[in-house]
Motif scaffolding. Structure first.
Motif, short mmCIF file in Angstrom:
data_model
loop_
_atom_site.label_atom_id
_atom_site.label_comp_id
_atom_site.label_asym_id
_atom_site.label_seq_id
_atom_site.Cartn_x
_atom_site.Cartn_y
_atom_site.Cartn_z
N ALA A 391 0.84 -1.20 0.00
CA ALA A 391 0.00 0.00 0.00
C ALA A 391 0.87 1.25 0.00
N ARG A 392 0.47 2.22 -0.77
CA ARG A 392 1.22 3.46 -0.90
C ARG A 392 0.28 4.66 -0.83
N PRO A 393 0.77 5.79 -0.33
CA PRO A 393 -0.04 7.01 -0.39
C PRO A 393 -0.24 7.43 -1.85
N ALA A 394 -1.11 8.40 -2.06
CA ALA A 394 -1.32 8.93 -3.41
C ALA A 394 0.00 9.48 -3.95
N VAL A 395 0.19 9.42 -5.26
CA VAL A 395 1.40 9.96 -5.86
C VAL A 395 1.41 11.48 -5.65
N ALA A 419 -15.56 -0.04 -0.28
CA ALA A 419 -16.19 0.32 -1.55
C ALA A 419 -15.21 0.97 -2.52
N ASP A 420 -14.05 1.37 -2.03
CA ASP A 420 -13.09 2.10 -2.86
C ASP A 420 -11.69 1.59 -2.54
N GLU A 421 -11.18 0.66 -3.37
CA GLU A 421 -9.87 0.06 -3.13
C GLU A 421 -8.75 1.10 -3.14
N HIS A 422 -8.85 2.09 -4.02
CA HIS A 422 -7.81 3.13 -4.07
C HIS A 422 -7.80 3.94 -2.78
N LEU A 423 -8.98 4.25 -2.26
CA LEU A 423 -9.07 4.98 -1.00
C LEU A 423 -8.45 4.16 0.13
N LEU A 424 -8.79 2.87 0.18
CA LEU A 424 -8.24 1.99 1.21
C LEU A 424 -6.72 1.95 1.14
N ARG A 425 -6.18 1.83 -0.07
CA ARG A 425 -4.73 1.74 -0.23
C ARG A 425 -4.05 3.05 0.16
N GLU A 426 -4.65 4.17 -0.18
CA GLU A 426 -4.05 5.45 0.19
C GLU A 426 -4.08 5.66 1.69
N VAL A 427 -5.19 5.29 2.33
CA VAL A 427 -5.30 5.42 3.78
C VAL A 427 -4.27 4.53 4.47
N PHE A 428 -4.26 3.26 4.09
CA PHE A 428 -3.36 2.32 4.76
C PHE A 428 -1.90 2.65 4.46
N GLY A 429 -1.64 3.13 3.25
CA GLY A 429 -0.27 3.53 2.91
C GLY A 429 0.23 4.66 3.79
N SER A 453 -11.87 4.57 14.96
CA SER A 453 -12.51 5.56 14.11
C SER A 453 -11.44 6.18 13.23
N LEU A 454 -11.81 6.53 12.02
CA LEU A 454 -10.85 7.02 11.03
C LEU A 454 -11.31 8.36 10.49
N HIS A 455 -10.42 9.34 10.54
CA HIS A 455 -10.70 10.66 9.99
C HIS A 455 -9.63 10.99 8.95
N ALA A 456 -10.02 11.71 7.90
CA ALA A 456 -9.06 12.03 6.84
C ALA A 456 -9.36 13.40 6.24
N LEU A 457 -8.32 14.01 5.68
CA LEU A 457 -8.46 15.19 4.84
C LEU A 457 -8.19 14.76 3.41
N LEU A 458 -9.04 15.18 2.49
CA LEU A 458 -8.90 14.77 1.10
C LEU A 458 -8.79 15.97 0.18
N GLN A 459 -7.96 15.81 -0.83
CA GLN A 459 -7.81 16.80 -1.90
C GLN A 459 -8.25 16.14 -3.19
N ASP A 460 -9.38 16.59 -3.74
CA ASP A 460 -9.92 16.00 -4.97
C ASP A 460 -10.06 14.49 -4.84
N GLY A 461 -10.49 14.03 -3.66
CA GLY A 461 -10.73 12.61 -3.45
C GLY A 461 -9.52 11.81 -3.02
N HIS A 462 -8.36 12.40 -2.94
CA HIS A 462 -7.14 11.69 -2.56
C HIS A 462 -6.73 12.07 -1.13
N VAL A 463 -6.23 11.07 -0.42
CA VAL A 463 -5.96 11.25 1.01
C VAL A 463 -4.69 12.06 1.21
N VAL A 464 -4.83 13.15 1.96
CA VAL A 464 -3.72 14.05 2.25
C VAL A 464 -3.22 13.84 3.68
N SER A 465 -4.15 13.65 4.59
CA SER A 465 -3.80 13.45 5.99
C SER A 465 -4.82 12.50 6.59
#
Length: 742
Positions: A391-395, A419-429, A453-465
């Motif tokens: 798993a890796r964060p977003a490029v 429901a979103d494999e890319h979201l899961l991989r970015e979060v876990f990465g 519980s999981l909280h995130a900040l997203l930029q255009d759907g990609h996990v930033v924090s």
């Protein structure tokens, strides 16, 4: 079983691995497993059973001891998961299967398996939650991957039906091309002809730099790429040249392959070797040189007797240990990128800067070509996806423009992730990067544990924090009494510490969220996004809880971050964290009157005991860590010096008295200033460090003088006297001022 025979034949032809899933009744799956191994012509001596009962006549371990397989290869591993599925055991079992071999997985009926609750689920049922609150999403996702990936056969033994044959009809394996030995080498030519890939050649060649002091080598690879073998070939050459090679690793088994390959090279070269053990040597002596193994703590103490240090599985060691090993004349670090037993990121995240700042010239090698099986092995692809080992964060370009003003906050549910494999991989990465060691079990906790519980900040759907929180507290009187009496209660780390160590039986009553991990994408750091996420968490959660909290290995930078976000120190551990190598801090940010009361009393208690703690168990802590932690305590200590104690203190600046006459009043005065300074600018940073090291930690004058860079002990003592004078004028009354002037 014809399917097992076919899978094994195909695996051998392609030099790949295959998975055979036998689902259904426990007894039937065990009977079919024995038949499958017989049909596949895999002897018991080549097989390991991982499960609760030795129903096969072969080597057997319970899942709790699956780590015994690390560093080993087996033709077949049978994993029985009817009683429980430990994700770490699954990862280790996969990693132990050799090319041409089978992983045989014995499961309950797949349709019912996710709904069952097993022994691993019980570990996720953190009080006040019960095992019925645990979900089966990890197993449901695992089943989906089993049904979707190539090279995996599924047999329903109850219905006697093959659901998937798992055959991929691959082309025959290509003969392995011999590696190309480099010209003009310092190591023996036989070292390079023993290499199985060009990656190994490059790694061994890099080790040649260690023949001279002042060099460091870093070898990074996925598991099964031969980095330990390369290290063994290099160690043998270094020893043959008379070098004393010290090998260290978390456990000897991690380094066993190194000793095996070194021994094989000695045999090839027909060199006489003195070894301390025929089967599991920890010391090989040859030609005036040696290769010897020591545990990391002992290795640090033995640096003076080594010319070269090789650190195997470096990512599994705490950063302070790795820093200490940089004291070797020459040093090599091998580290696993995607380990089945855990992805250790501390090496890259926290140690790389120390390595770059060292006096060593660094050579980096990355190994990508697998040795134990073909590069296209479908089982590796399945394991990486099923356990998110890669798993890796977003490029970077996708999130590079993110700022606190452009991101959106989202509380992510398990349903969102599945429901979103890319979201899961970015979060876990990102979560992997936030922690020293992330294991497959952490993925199961993320998907199934009811207290997270999981909280995130997203930029255009990609996990930033991203921040992972654990709900703690709200415990029954019975549970709190058990905890107070020393009983083990799962989870609830902060209430546990405050209850058991600090004897506060009511600490488990208020409810809070503990921040387990928080991480911000590397391309967006230092923009306030971590603070933005913590603000969003408070806005969304504060009305429902009493406190927000965190516990972590304290560094000055981290303490300042948490303090800036409203968290205050209530506890400092008395031993170093095994993972980070730092002393841990517990910090709270109250959200209700009950949370405020909890924080207030523990802040006061910390002030009462801090001087004694710092002068004994925490006397070796970094003074900057101590300064920042104390400045983050929400209290105002009362030094409460007697008239006589003030006279002792006032006599130090002029040299009439000395600190050693009675250190206690100096500790209380130092604590008052470091926690709640009347004038934060009264002392310089260096003077505050001096106050910590001498007044609070009671370190010897010589050590303090050297560490703080004073030209002499006399100068160091005079500087402390000047600092004491300023504190005496700040906190003493008129009579004390008169005594000081006198």
């Amino acid at each position: 079983m014809e399917i097992a025979r076919s899978l094994r034949a195909e695996a051998r032809r392609a030099d790949e691995r295959r998975v055979l899933v036998l689902s259904g009744d426990r007894k039937r799956t065990r009977k079919r497993a024995a038949a499958a191994l017989e049909a596949a012509e895999i002897p018991c001596s080549w097989t390991t059973l991982v499960g609760p009962d030795p129903f096969l006549d072969c080597e057997q371990y319970p899942q709790s001891r699956a780590s015994e397989l690390l560093g080993r290869t087996r033709t077949a591993v049978v994993l029985d998961v009817h009683d429980e599925l430990r994700p770490n055991a699954l990862g280790t079992a996969v990693g132990a299967v050799d090319g041409g071999g089978l992983l045989v997985l014995l499961t309950p009926p797949l349709s019912a398996w996710p709904e069952r609750r097993d022994a691993f689920d019980e570990t996720l049922a953190v009080p006040p939650f019960e095992v019925g609150d645990v979900t089966g999403q990890f197993r449901e996702r695992l089943i989906e991957t089993l049904r979707a990936h190539r090279g995996i056969a599924i047999v329903d033994v109850d219905a006697d039906r093959v659901e998937r044959h798992g055959l991929t009809d691959p082309p025959p394996r290509r003969p392995r091309q011999p590696s190309t030995p480099p010209a003009d080498t310092s190591f023996r030519a036989e070292s390079y002809t023993a290499c199985l890939t060009d990656d190994q050649v490059s790694a061994v060649r890099a080790f040649e730099t260690l023949l001279a002091a002042g060099h460091a080598v870093v070898i990074e690879a996925d598991r099964g790429r031969g980095k330990s073998s390369a290290a063994g070939l290099a160690a043998a050459n270094l020893a043959l040249d008379g070098q004393r090679v010290l090998v260290t690793a978390p456990q000897y088994r991690s380094a066993a392959e190194l000793f095996t390959r070194a021994s094989e090279l000695f045999e090839t070269l027909d060199v006489a070797v003195d070894r301390d053990d025929a089967d599991h040597p920890r010391r090989l002596a040859v030609n005036g040189g040696e290769i010897r193994f020591e545990r990391p703590d002992s290795a640090v103490e033995s640096l003076g007797t080594a010319d070269v240090v090789i650190v195997d599985e470096a990512a599994a060691l705490p950063v302070h240990r790795l820093r200490a090993l940089l004291g070797a004349p020459a040093v090599a670090f091998t580290t696993t990128v995607h380990g089945y037993e855990g992805a250790g990121r501390s090496f890259d995240v926290r140690f790389r800067d120390h390595l770059a700042d060292s006096d060593h010239e660094v050579t980096d090698v990355t190994m990508t070509t697998p040795i134990r099986y073909a590069p296209a092995d479908p089982v590796e692809s399945w394991a990486f996806r099923a356990l998110l080992l890669d798993a890796r964060p977003a490029v970077d370009p996708l999130v590079a423009d993110a700022t606190p003003e452009t991101v959106t906050h989202r509380r992510l549910t398990t349903a969102d992730l599945l429901a979103d494999e890319h979201l899961l991989r970015e979060v876990f990465g990102l979560l992997v990067l936030a922690h020293y060691r992330t294991e497959p079990g952490d993925l199961a906790r993320l998907l199934d544990a009811p207290n997270l519980s999981l909280h995130a900040l997203l930029q255009d759907g990609h996990v930033v924090s991203v921040a992972l929180l654990a709900r703690e507290g709200g415990l029954s009187a019975e549970t709190r009494a058990t905890m107070y009496d020393g009983g083990r209660i799962r989870g609830n780390m902060i209430p546990d510490v405050l209850t058991t160590q600090l004897r506060d039986e009511t600490a488990g009553v208020p409810v809070g969220w503990r921040v387990l991990r928080i991480a911000t994408h590397a391309a967006t750091r230092s923009r306030g996004l971590g603070s933005k996420l913590l603000d969003e968490i408070r806005d969304h959660e504060a009305d429902e809880i009493d406190w927000l909290g965190v516990s972590y290995g304290a560094t000055p930078e981290l303490v300042r971050f948490w303090r800036a976000n409203g968290y205050r120190t209530v506890h400092i551990s008395t031993s170093r964290n095994d993972a980070s190598g730092e002393y841990s801090a517990v910090m709270l940010s109250p959200c209700s009157p009950a949370g405020q009361a909890l924080a207030d009393r523990h802040s006061e208690w910390l002030c009462n005991r801090a001087a004694a703690v710092l002068s004994d168990p925490v006397s070796d802590a970094d003074p900057d860590v101590v300064r920042t932690l104390l400045r983050s305590v929400d209290a105002t200590p009362n030094p409460a010096l007697s008239e006589w104690e003030w006279r002792v203190v006032a006599g130090v600046p002029g040299g009439a008295s000395i600190l050693e006459t009675d250190p206690e009043p100096f500790r209380r005065l130092a604590l008052r200033h470091l926690v709640a300074p009347a004038d934060p600018t009264a002392l310089t940073d260096r003077e505050e460090r001096l106050l910590v090291m001498k007044a609070l930690q009671a370190r010897p004058w010589k050590a303090v003088t050297e560490e703080l860079g004073f030209v002499s002990q006399r100068q160091c003592m005079r500087t402390l006297g000047g600092a004491v004078e300023r504190l005496t004028r700040l906190y003493g009354d008129t009579s004390v001022q008169e005594e000081l002037d006198r």
